[in-house]
Design a protein around this motif. Structure first.
Motif, mmCIF file in Angstrom:
data_model
loop_
_atom_site.group_PDB
_atom_site.id
_atom_site.type_symbol
_atom_site.label_atom_id
_atom_site.label_comp_id
_atom_site.label_asym_id
_atom_site.label_seq_id
_atom_site.Cartn_x
_atom_site.Cartn_y
_atom_site.Cartn_z
ATOM 1 N N MET A 1 15.467 -11.416 53.563
ATOM 2 C CA MET A 1 15.997 -9.763 51.916
ATOM 3 C C MET A 1 16.318 -8.824 52.932
ATOM 4 S SD MET A 1 14.919 -10.081 48.830
ATOM 5 C CE MET A 1 13.616 -8.514 48.213
ATOM 6 N N LYS A 2 16.617 -8.104 52.338
ATOM 7 C CA LYS A 2 16.364 -6.432 52.957
ATOM 8 C C LYS A 2 15.645 -5.729 51.836
ATOM 9 C CE LYS A 2 20.415 -5.676 55.566
ATOM 10 N NZ LYS A 2 20.476 -4.448 56.926
ATOM 11 N N ASN A 3 14.864 -4.922 52.386
ATOM 12 C CA ASN A 3 13.821 -4.202 51.484
ATOM 13 C C ASN A 3 14.118 -2.837 50.887
ATOM 14 O OD1 ASN A 3 11.271 -5.043 52.613
ATOM 15 N ND2 ASN A 3 11.668 -4.305 54.545
ATOM 16 N N ARG A 4 14.634 -2.567 49.849
ATOM 17 C CA ARG A 4 14.657 -1.422 49.213
ATOM 18 C C ARG A 4 14.569 0.372 49.198
ATOM 19 N NH1 ARG A 4 13.740 -1.395 43.227
ATOM 20 N NH2 ARG A 4 12.027 -2.226 43.899
ATOM 21 N N VAL A 5 15.127 1.074 49.275
ATOM 22 C CA VAL A 5 14.711 1.806 50.446
ATOM 23 C C VAL A 5 15.307 3.385 49.386
ATOM 24 C CG1 VAL A 5 15.111 3.870 51.955
ATOM 25 C CG2 VAL A 5 15.133 1.508 52.189
ATOM 26 N N SER A 6 13.859 3.457 48.392
ATOM 27 C CA SER A 6 14.911 5.225 48.058
ATOM 28 C C SER A 6 14.994 6.351 48.914
ATOM 29 C CB SER A 6 14.021 5.676 47.224
ATOM 30 O OG SER A 6 13.684 3.863 46.126
ATOM 31 N N LEU A 7 15.537 6.851 48.806
ATOM 32 C CA LEU A 7 15.458 8.531 49.549
ATOM 33 C C LEU A 7 15.980 9.595 49.008
ATOM 34 C CD1 LEU A 7 17.890 8.734 52.931
ATOM 35 C CD2 LEU A 7 17.940 10.689 51.632
#
Length: 114
Positions: A1-7
């Motif tokens: 599962m990919k990490n959720r990233v906020s930019l």
């Protein structure tokens, strides 16, 4: 599962550069949970330009400074990780994917680059 990233992108009077920055951010090879632009009281067309993009636009009534813009973005982020670029930067399409590879150890708390 990919990490959720906020930019997030702090923005103050960046009408000349924000579109190029957002175009580059939207081409990232690593999927982004969200893109947040904090318009820190711009008096130019920055907010109007940003509003044409599929991003979350947060606005300060007046210029409160870079640290405050960063804090506003972080408080409103939903990702597992938080990434940031300045409004005059155009990251390469694999920039975020490359940075996230560095988190292969629990001893790593941050990653950055030029």
């Amino acid at each position: 599962m990919k990490n959720r990233v906020s930019l997030y992108i702090p923005c103050f009077n960046a009408a000349q550069t924000i579109a190029s920055c957002l175009d580059a951010v939207l081409k990232q090879t690593y999927p982004l949970e969200e893109i947040i632009v904090v318009d820190d009281g711009s008096t130019d067309e920055s907010g109007r330009i940003v509003s044409r993009y599929p991003v979350k636009l947060l606005s300060h009534k007046g210029n409160r400074g870079l640290a405050c813009a960063r804090n506003t973005a972080i408080k409103n982020s939903n990702g597992d990780f938080i990434a940031s670029v300045d409004a005059d930067c155009c990251p390469r399409s694999n920039w975020l994917e490359h940075l996230l590879r560095r988190f292969d150890s629990a001893k790593i708390a941050g990653a950055g680059g030029r």
